[in-house]
Design a protein around this motif. Structure first.
Motif, PDB file in Angstrom:
ATOM      1  N   GLU A 180      65.504   1.121  -4.324  1.00  0.00           N
ATOM      2  CA  GLU A 180      65.114   2.145  -3.352  1.00  0.00           C
ATOM      3  C   GLU A 180      66.318   2.625  -2.543  1.00  0.00           C
ATOM      4  O   GLU A 180      66.418   3.814  -2.218  1.00  0.00           O
ATOM      5  CB  GLU A 180      64.038   1.594  -2.421  1.00  0.00           C
ATOM      6  N   VAL A 181      67.209   1.715  -2.215  1.00  0.00           N
ATOM      7  CA  VAL A 181      68.401   2.093  -1.453  1.00  0.00           C
ATOM      8  C   VAL A 181      69.343   2.945  -2.299  1.00  0.00           C
ATOM      9  O   VAL A 181      69.951   3.904  -1.821  1.00  0.00           O
ATOM     10  CB  VAL A 181      69.130   0.832  -0.940  1.00  0.00           C
ATOM     11  N   ALA A 182      69.451   2.602  -3.576  1.00  0.00           N
ATOM     12  CA  ALA A 182      70.404   3.285  -4.457  1.00  0.00           C
ATOM     13  C   ALA A 182      69.879   4.603  -5.007  1.00  0.00           C
ATOM     14  O   ALA A 182      70.651   5.426  -5.484  1.00  0.00           O
ATOM     15  CB  ALA A 182      70.768   2.368  -5.627  1.00  0.00           C
ATOM     16  N   ALA A 183      68.546   4.828  -4.932  1.00  0.00           N
ATOM     17  CA  ALA A 183      67.926   5.946  -5.640  1.00  0.00           C
ATOM     18  C   ALA A 183      68.281   7.342  -5.134  1.00  0.00           C
ATOM     19  O   ALA A 183      68.532   8.237  -5.944  1.00  0.00           O
ATOM     20  CB  ALA A 183      66.402   5.764  -5.640  1.00  0.00           C
ATOM     21  N   PRO A 184      68.289   7.596  -3.813  1.00  0.00           N
ATOM     22  CA  PRO A 184      68.508   8.982  -3.370  1.00  0.00           C
ATOM     23  C   PRO A 184      69.851   9.533  -3.857  1.00  0.00           C
ATOM     24  O   PRO A 184      70.830   8.800  -4.007  1.00  0.00           O
ATOM     25  CB  PRO A 184      68.489   8.871  -1.839  1.00  0.00           C
ATOM     26  N   LYS A 185      69.871  10.832  -4.088  1.00  0.00           N
ATOM     27  CA  LYS A 185      71.115  11.470  -4.541  1.00  0.00           C
ATOM     28  C   LYS A 185      72.218  11.279  -3.515  1.00  0.00           C
ATOM     29  O   LYS A 185      73.368  11.036  -3.860  1.00  0.00           O
ATOM     30  CB  LYS A 185      70.878  12.958  -4.799  1.00  0.00           C
ATOM     31  N   ARG A 186      71.869  11.419  -2.236  1.00  0.00           N
ATOM     32  CA  ARG A 186      72.843  11.144  -1.178  1.00  0.00           C
ATOM     33  C   ARG A 186      72.530   9.777  -0.613  1.00  0.00           C
ATOM     34  O   ARG A 186      71.742   9.624   0.315  1.00  0.00           O
ATOM     35  CB  ARG A 186      72.789  12.223  -0.096  1.00  0.00           C
ATOM     36  N   CYS A 191      78.050   8.670   0.750  1.00  0.00           N
ATOM     37  CA  CYS A 191      78.626   8.920   2.070  1.00  0.00           C
ATOM     38  C   CYS A 191      79.818   7.998   2.346  1.00  0.00           C
ATOM     39  O   CYS A 191      80.817   8.426   2.921  1.00  0.00           O
ATOM     40  CB  CYS A 191      77.578   8.734   3.153  1.00  0.00           C
ATOM     41  N   HIS A 192      79.696   6.747   1.931  1.00  0.00           N
ATOM     42  CA  HIS A 192      80.787   5.785   2.110  1.00  0.00           C
ATOM     43  C   HIS A 192      81.678   5.815   0.873  1.00  0.00           C
ATOM     44  O   HIS A 192      81.955   4.790   0.256  1.00  0.00           O
ATOM     45  CB  HIS A 192      80.209   4.389   2.342  1.00  0.00           C
ATOM     46  N   ASP A 193      82.125   7.011   0.511  1.00  0.00           N
ATOM     47  CA  ASP A 193      82.884   7.185  -0.726  1.00  0.00           C
ATOM     48  C   ASP A 193      84.360   6.838  -0.571  1.00  0.00           C
ATOM     49  O   ASP A 193      85.086   6.780  -1.563  1.00  0.00           O
ATOM     50  CB  ASP A 193      82.738   8.615  -1.259  1.00  0.00           C
ATOM     51  N   ALA A 194      84.804   6.606   0.640  1.00  0.00           N
ATOM     52  CA  ALA A 194      86.208   6.256   0.869  1.00  0.00           C
ATOM     53  C   ALA A 194      86.384   4.791   1.246  1.00  0.00           C
ATOM     54  O   ALA A 194      87.492   4.272   1.211  1.00  0.00           O
ATOM     55  CB  ALA A 194      86.800   7.139   1.972  1.00  0.00           C
ATOM     56  N   THR A 223      72.715  -4.680  -9.849  1.00  0.00           N
ATOM     57  CA  THR A 223      72.382  -3.811 -10.967  1.00  0.00           C
ATOM     58  C   THR A 223      72.013  -2.397 -10.528  1.00  0.00           C
ATOM     59  O   THR A 223      72.245  -1.435 -11.262  1.00  0.00           O
ATOM     60  CB  THR A 223      71.228  -4.413 -11.783  1.00  0.00           C
ATOM     61  N   ALA A 224      71.442  -2.235  -9.342  1.00  0.00           N
ATOM     62  CA  ALA A 224      71.042  -0.904  -8.881  1.00  0.00           C
ATOM     63  C   ALA A 224      72.238  -0.011  -8.599  1.00  0.00           C
ATOM     64  O   ALA A 224      72.124   1.215  -8.608  1.00  0.00           O
ATOM     65  CB  ALA A 224      70.175  -1.029  -7.624  1.00  0.00           C
ATOM     66  N   PHE A 225      73.403  -0.632  -8.342  1.00  0.00           N
ATOM     67  CA  PHE A 225      74.581   0.137  -7.939  1.00  0.00           C
ATOM     68  C   PHE A 225      75.670   0.173  -9.002  1.00  0.00           C
ATOM     69  O   PHE A 225      76.730   0.758  -8.784  1.00  0.00           O
ATOM     70  CB  PHE A 225      75.167  -0.453  -6.646  1.00  0.00           C
ATOM     71  N   GLU A 226      75.433  -0.452 -10.165  1.00  0.00           N
ATOM     72  CA  GLU A 226      76.521  -0.613 -11.130  1.00  0.00           C
ATOM     73  C   GLU A 226      76.993   0.711 -11.745  1.00  0.00           C
ATOM     74  O   GLU A 226      78.122   0.812 -12.213  1.00  0.00           O
ATOM     75  CB  GLU A 226      76.112  -1.580 -12.243  1.00  0.00           C
ATOM     76  N   SER A 227      76.151   1.747 -11.718  1.00  0.00           N
ATOM     77  CA  SER A 227      76.549   3.035 -12.282  1.00  0.00           C
ATOM     78  C   SER A 227      77.158   3.970 -11.238  1.00  0.00           C
ATOM     79  O   SER A 227      77.576   5.079 -11.572  1.00  0.00           O
ATOM     80  CB  SER A 227      75.345   3.723 -12.931  1.00  0.00           C
ATOM     81  N   GLN A 228      77.217   3.534  -9.989  1.00  0.00           N
ATOM     82  CA  GLN A 228      77.712   4.395  -8.916  1.00  0.00           C
ATOM     83  C   GLN A 228      79.185   4.095  -8.662  1.00  0.00           C
ATOM     84  O   GLN A 228      79.535   3.154  -7.960  1.00  0.00           O
ATOM     85  CB  GLN A 228      76.864   4.196  -7.655  1.00  0.00           C
ATOM     86  N   HIS A 229      80.034   4.918  -9.243  1.00  0.00           N
ATOM     87  CA  HIS A 229      81.471   4.707  -9.163  1.00  0.00           C
ATOM     88  C   HIS A 229      82.063   5.463  -7.972  1.00  0.00           C
ATOM     89  O   HIS A 229      81.552   6.497  -7.556  1.00  0.00           O
ATOM     90  CB  HIS A 229      82.144   5.162 -10.457  1.00  0.00           C
ATOM     91  N   VAL A 230      83.144   4.939  -7.471  1.00  0.00           N
ATOM     92  CA  VAL A 230      83.854   5.550  -6.353  1.00  0.00           C
ATOM     93  C   VAL A 230      85.104   6.235  -6.879  1.00  0.00           C
ATOM     94  O   VAL A 230      85.871   5.643  -7.639  1.00  0.00           O
ATOM     95  CB  VAL A 230      84.241   4.491  -5.297  1.00  0.00           C
ATOM     96  N   CYS A 243      96.427   6.259   6.030  1.00  0.00           N
ATOM     97  CA  CYS A 243      95.596   5.382   6.866  1.00  0.00           C
ATOM     98  C   CYS A 243      94.368   4.868   6.129  1.00  0.00           C
ATOM     99  O   CYS A 243      93.881   3.786   6.416  1.00  0.00           O
ATOM    100  CB  CYS A 243      95.144   6.122   8.119  1.00  0.00           C
ATOM    101  N   HIS A 244      93.830   5.657   5.209  1.00  0.00           N
ATOM    102  CA  HIS A 244      92.613   5.272   4.499  1.00  0.00           C
ATOM    103  C   HIS A 244      92.471   6.138   3.252  1.00  0.00           C
ATOM    104  O   HIS A 244      93.159   7.141   3.083  1.00  0.00           O
ATOM    105  CB  HIS A 244      91.383   5.448   5.397  1.00  0.00           C
ATOM    106  N   ARG A 245      91.542   5.745   2.387  1.00  0.00           N
ATOM    107  CA  ARG A 245      91.269   6.534   1.190  1.00  0.00           C
ATOM    108  C   ARG A 245      90.482   7.799   1.553  1.00  0.00           C
ATOM    109  O   ARG A 245      89.864   7.880   2.607  1.00  0.00           O
ATOM    110  CB  ARG A 245      90.465   5.705   0.185  1.00  0.00           C
ATOM    111  N   ILE A 246      90.507   8.772   0.642  1.00  0.00           N
ATOM    112  CA  ILE A 246      89.672   9.960   0.756  1.00  0.00           C
ATOM    113  C   ILE A 246      88.824  10.045  -0.505  1.00  0.00           C
ATOM    114  O   ILE A 246      89.344  10.117  -1.614  1.00  0.00           O
ATOM    115  CB  ILE A 246      90.513  11.246   0.891  1.00  0.00           C
ATOM    116  N   GLY A 247      87.496  10.028  -0.341  1.00  0.00           N
ATOM    117  CA  GLY A 247      86.597  10.093  -1.477  1.00  0.00           C
ATOM    118  C   GLY A 247      86.307  11.513  -1.902  1.00  0.00           C
ATOM    119  O   GLY A 247      86.623  12.482  -1.200  1.00  0.00           O
ATOM    120  N   THR A 248      85.666  11.652  -3.071  1.00  0.00           N
ATOM    121  CA  THR A 248      85.414  12.972  -3.650  1.00  0.00           C
ATOM    122  C   THR A 248      83.964  13.425  -3.509  1.00  0.00           C
ATOM    123  O   THR A 248      83.604  14.483  -4.012  1.00  0.00           O
ATOM    124  CB  THR A 248      85.772  12.966  -5.151  1.00  0.00           C
ATOM    125  N   ASP A 249      83.131  12.657  -2.820  1.00  0.00           N
ATOM    126  CA  ASP A 249      81.726  13.028  -2.684  1.00  0.00           C
ATOM    127  C   ASP A 249      81.484  13.641  -1.306  1.00  0.00           C
ATOM    128  O   ASP A 249      81.932  14.748  -1.033  1.00  0.00           O
ATOM    129  CB  ASP A 249      80.841  11.798  -2.933  1.00  0.00           C
TER     130      ASP A 249
END
Length: 314
Positions: A180-186, A191-194, A223-230, A243-249
């Motif tokens: 349920e936590v991993a399901a929404p598109k956002r 959001c924590h892509d960096a 297992t719910a998050f294994e397909s969600q790559h950063v 200072c920190h990473r910058i994500g692409t999402d």
């Protein structure tokens, strides 16, 4: 400012994997996920939301009166950055740092509707569990409460707790399943892509209560998050990624613009004026001209990368 097209060709893309693919793809239960996270990262203790630090809300530099629930404020939350909602400036949310050693635990207890204070009832509880050594990260979010005026957070149960003490809510009743936590598109990772801990003008006020690991290892287990790559990106000599990473999402879609004054989050005049409109880097004590000289080129280079982050240098 128009940036020369050559900057687009200088985007470096790095892909962070979320951990090894597990042979058993059966959906994990909350207790299975909670136990894996406790084993590989560390235990989350039971806690009371009211033991946390209240996150301030101010309007033109002043706190609202007890009965007020302002729609606009100086340092809004950006959990829903593309929308104007009264929740962005709701008072009395709290943050807790439950970390010990390399096990970093940030708990956020959110108020989305006005309540008579003090109260142990909140609308949402989220926990980020991260290990500063191995980089593994887990995400937990409370179930919505529909039967009462919010969620009783006087004892938030550990997500791997099989049986609560008498009179207290069970973990499986309090927390959403990992699916349920991993399901929404956002979701959490978009959001924590960096990195596991994200800054906003709202959270910046209590940043000393939030564990940080901006350049450390970062991967998501379960297992719910294994397909969600950063994916993270950079350009040569970029001041932001120093200072920190910058994500692409969501960093590309919202946070990069909102944190550097190139987009307005739709709040009050104070929030959209310098220096609060430029809340990166943290502890910004530069003049507007100094900030531009130090950072504008880097910001625009990253915004160009956001248009096509898959461009790389051979």
């Amino acid at each position: 400012m128009r940036i020369a097209p050559v900057l687009i060709a200088l985007c470096f893309l790095c892909v962070g994997v979320t951990g090894p693919v597990m042979a058993d793809r059966r959906e994990q239960t909350l207790l299975e996920y909670g136990s894996q996270c406790a084993r590989e990262i560390g235990e989350i203790p039971p806690f009371d939301c009211n033991s946390g630090t209240e996150i301030p809300i101010t309007v033109d530099g002043k706190p609202p009166r007890p009965e007020e629930s302002p729609k606009y404020c100086d340092r809004p939350s950006l959990l829903v950055p593309e929308k104007e909602t009264s929740e962005q400036c709701m008072p009395h949310s709290r943050i807790l740092n439950l970390s010990r050693g390399a096990t970093q635990i940030s708990a956020y207890c959110r108020q989305n509707s006005p309540r008579k204070q003090p109260t142990s009832f909140f609308d949402e509880v989220v926990v980020v569990l991260h290990h500063a050594g191995n980089g593994k990260t887990c995400w937990f979010q409370s179930k919505p409460e529909t039967k009462t005026d919010g969620i009783d957070t006087s004892r938030v149960p550990p997500p791997n707790e099989k049986k609560p003490p008498p009179g207290h809510i069970a973990a499986v009743e309090f927390w959403k399943t990992p699916a349920e936590v991993a399901a929404p598109k956002r979701n959490c990772i978009s959001c924590h892509d960096a990195g596991p801990f994200i800054l906003s003008p709202f959270i910046a006020q209590v940043w000393d209560k939030v564990p940080t690991d901006p350049l450390g290892k970062y991967s998501n287990i379960g297992t719910a998050f294994e397909s969600q790559h950063v994916q993270v990106m950079s350009t040569p000599g970029n001041t932001c990624v120093g200072c920190h990473r910058i994500g692409t999402d969501q960093s590309c879609k919202f946070y990069l613009g909102f944190s550097t004054g190139t987009a307005a989050p739709g709040n009050n005049k104070v929030a959209n004026s310098y220096p609060l409109s430029h809340w990166m880097p943290t502890n910004n004590n530069m003049s507007h001209a100094q900030w531009d000289a130090a950072n504008v080129k880097s910001v625009h280079a990253l915004l160009n990368c956001c248009k096509d982050p898959n461009l790389t240098v051979s």
